[in-house]
Design an enzyme around this catalytic site. Structure first.
Site, PDB file in Angstrom:
ATOM      1  N   SER A   1       4.431  -1.425  16.371  1.00 26.59           N
ATOM      2  CA  SER A   1       5.478  -1.866  15.442  1.00 26.59           C
ATOM      3  C   SER A   1       6.540  -2.786  16.024  1.00 26.59           C
ATOM      4  CB  SER A   1       6.167  -0.661  14.807  1.00 26.59           C
ATOM      5  OG  SER A   1       5.363  -0.131  13.791  1.00 26.59           O
TER       6      SER A   1
ATOM      7  N   LYS B   1      17.077  -1.798  13.993  1.00 20.89           N
ATOM      8  CA  LYS B   1      16.199  -1.362  12.906  1.00 20.89           C
ATOM      9  C   LYS B   1      16.857  -0.195  12.168  1.00 20.89           C
ATOM     10  CE  LYS B   1      11.277   0.031  12.520  1.00 20.89           C
ATOM     11  NZ  LYS B   1      10.052   0.237  13.316  1.00 20.89           N
TER      12      LYS B   1
ATOM     13  N   SER C   1       5.886  -2.361  11.882  1.00 17.07           N
ATOM     14  CA  SER C   1       6.879  -2.000  10.893  1.00 17.07           C
ATOM     15  C   SER C   1       8.269  -2.590  11.119  1.00 17.07           C
ATOM     16  CB  SER C   1       7.007  -0.485  10.852  1.00 17.07           C
ATOM     17  OG  SER C   1       7.561  -0.005  12.064  1.00 17.07           O
TER      18      SER C   1
END
Lengths: 95, 486
Positions: free
Chosen positions: B172, B73, B148
């Protein structure tokens, strides 16, 4: 409902510039979220024991001393700075 | 999947370079449509892959993750690469150092293909708040991948990476895993170092893997956890290799189902899938017990006070002075004067997106004079009660089982003008972060919507530092599902 003045005050504390239309938008949205918090108001914590008895990790402290960045150079860090002048970080005057 | 690749690499039927190339071409082919990546590190990936092949050629032993292509990420620093955290305010920022997880992945020989899209500063449940691009759900491109860590989830679900790391502050990792039909693991708070992870809410953030199978999640997790002097909250490594615990046997395991989770906004179809999953656990020999988490209904308000408070403090560092962008030269202005304050107001007003502004302001409000006791202090006290609910529950059961999210993946734009509606997406996941316990989302079935079969995830939550029991149960569930399909 928050007032426009309250939103402007929060935004200034948070160092976020807002346009007038944004002030109105966040006034509505933040008020909506704050309403959602009211549920907590019904909990009377004076009767509850708030210790949960679960062991938590003790704070670790270390000696406060200057550490050398081994592979990270001064220049690598300064490269991230938006505005530099003569080896300094350039900013506007405070007053 | 990782074990099979490992065997092929070891036996020489596959080279690490050709494996990396095949994933890079898949990205090349698919990512224009999916939008999972923010940067692709082709050269770095090829270099690490060559290194693994050379090792194999020399006859050296290789570890399970060596040569395996993954993604991270874009809120994890990797030296010499852009790290944006999905925000315009970090446009142009190049990390001067590696996050500990990156060091560990590199040390384990993993091949890092690129960095994945995310909601800005990990704030969101749909990846729509990224300042850079939209990520589509590979199952149905008209729907969000969750968030997310939506880019990481979509990359793994679409076969553009074998594994990907995400970060989980309130769900997330787990919610996008549920939306995309894959496995997502949030370890116990303190398991994985947060050094080099761009902080959102420091008492809640934890890094973990996305994978296709539970075993793969265990393998990746085994490589990244453990004590790190750079993160004071990390716990000593207990030397566990989590993939060694996946016996498939869960006879006598006590699984609790919290009654508070099964009312209110839960989608009927998700409920049905959940009930069938409870039956599958029972048929595997687990003992199912109804339990109570009396403070469950306060979890979401508590989370949405504590998290923004920490956010407002952590994001103070983005000031237009230290890194990223500064809008001193932009024409858009929010104040009249020409002082440092103006740099802050302009940079943050221009550089932060909607959701970030909302949360920074909420947190600032909750911490401000006159409101601190009513919001932040109260929320911290209730957080302890939520922890205690779990401590009490774990005296009766070994694991807690719930749906991961109340509904399957939603359409783009469906919740964008409704912050509280978006927040409700986290209703079953935030408690694990507040309590600090480990949790995993794994595919438990699909529901039909508009002619599509949309995946939904089940969530198992475990005792502090007992990821192995949770992984063993999820693995047994997965294997039983594979047997049923045969």
């Amino acid at each position: 409902m928050l007032t426009s003045e309250e939103v402007k005050h929060i935004a200034l504390l948070a160092r976020i510039g807002l346009t007038d239309s944004e002030v109105e938008k966040y006034r509505n949205e933040l008020s909506g979220v704050l309403d959602f918090f009211h549920e907590l108001g019904e909990l009377d914590l004076s009767r509850e024991s708030v210790g949960d008895g679960i062991p938590v990790k003790e704070n670790d402290t270390r000696e406060d001393r200057v550490a050398e960045f081994v592979e990270i150079g001064r220049e690598d860090i300064l490269n991230g700075v938006p505005v530099r002048k003569d080896g300094f970080i350039k900013v506007r005057s405070v007053f | 999947m990782i074990r099979e690749l490992h065997e092929k690499l070891k036996s020489g039927t596959l080279t690490a370079v050709s494996l990396a190339e095949s994933y890079l071409s898949r990205i090349d082919e698919r990512d224009g449509e999916i939008g999972a990546f923010l940067s692709i590190l082709g050269e770095d990936a090829r270099k690490s892959a060559r290194f693994v092949d050379e090792k194999i050629a020399r006859g050296e032993e290789i570890g399970l993750l060596e040569g395996v292509p993954g993604a991270v990420k874009d809120n994890m620093c990797k030296v010499g690469t852009r790290t944006t955290a999905g925000s315009k305010i970090l446009d142009g920022y190049v990390s001067p150092y590696d996050a500990t997880v990156i060091e560990r992945l590199s040390g384990a020989g993993a091949v890092i293909l690129g960095k994945t899209n995310m909601d800005e500063f990990a704030m969101g449940s749909s990846t729509e708040s990224s300042a850079y691009r939209q990520t589509k759900n590979p199952v149905d491109p008209e729907r969000v991948p969750g968030g997310s860590s939506g880019g990481s989830a979509a990359a793994v679900a679409d076969g553009m990476a074998v594994f990907a790391l995400g970060s989980d502050t309130g769900g997330s990792i787990r919610q996008p895993a549920s939306f995309c039909g894959i496995v997502g693991l949030k370890p116990t708070y303190g398991r994985v170092s947060r050094y080099g992870l761009i902080a959102m809410a420091s008492s809640l953030d934890q890094i973990g893997p996305f994978t296709q199978t539970v075993e793969d999640a265990a393998i990746v997790f085994s490589e990244i956890y453990g004590y790190d002097p750079m993160d004071v909250t990390t716990a000593e490594s207990d030397g566990k290799r989590f993939e060694d615990f996946l016996s498939g046997d869960i006879c006598g395991l006590r699984i609790g189902v919290p009654k508070e989770y099964l009312s209110g906004g839960l989608d009927d179809r998700v409920r049905k899938t959940f009930d069938a999953s409870v039956e599958r656990f029972r048929s595997l020999g687990a003992e199912i017990r109804e339990i109570s988490l009396p403070h469950a209904k306060y979890a979401l308000p508590v989370y949405y006070i504590i998290m923004p408070s920490e956010v407002s403090s952590n994001l103070a560092r983005f000031d237009g002075v230290r890194y990223g962008m500064s809008v001193d030269d932009k024409t858009e202005r929010f104040s009249e004067s020409d002082t440092l304050l103006e740099t802050y107001l302009d940079t943050r007003g221009y550089g932060f997106g909607d959701e970030v502004k909302r949360r920074v302001m909420l947190g600032t409000y909750a911490l401000s004079a006159g409101y601190y006791d009513a919001y932040y202090k109260k929320a911290q006290d209730v957080r302890k009660l939520i922890r205690k609910d779990f401590a009490d529950a774990f005296r009766e059961v070994d694991l807690v089982f719930s749906p991961t999210a109340p509904e399957p993946a939603f359409r783009f734009g469906a919740k964008q003008d409704d912050p509280v509606g978006m927040y409700l997406s986290d209703i079953y996941t935030v408690t694990a972060n507040l309590a600090g316990i480990p949790a995993i989302s794994f595919p438990m079935g699909t529901v039909e919507e508009e002619g599509k079969r949309l995946p939904v995830g089940g969530q198992l939550m475990g005792k502090w530092f007992d990821e192995e029991t949770m992984l063993r149960a999820a693995d047994a569930f997965e294997k039983a599902g594979a047997d049923e399909r045969k």
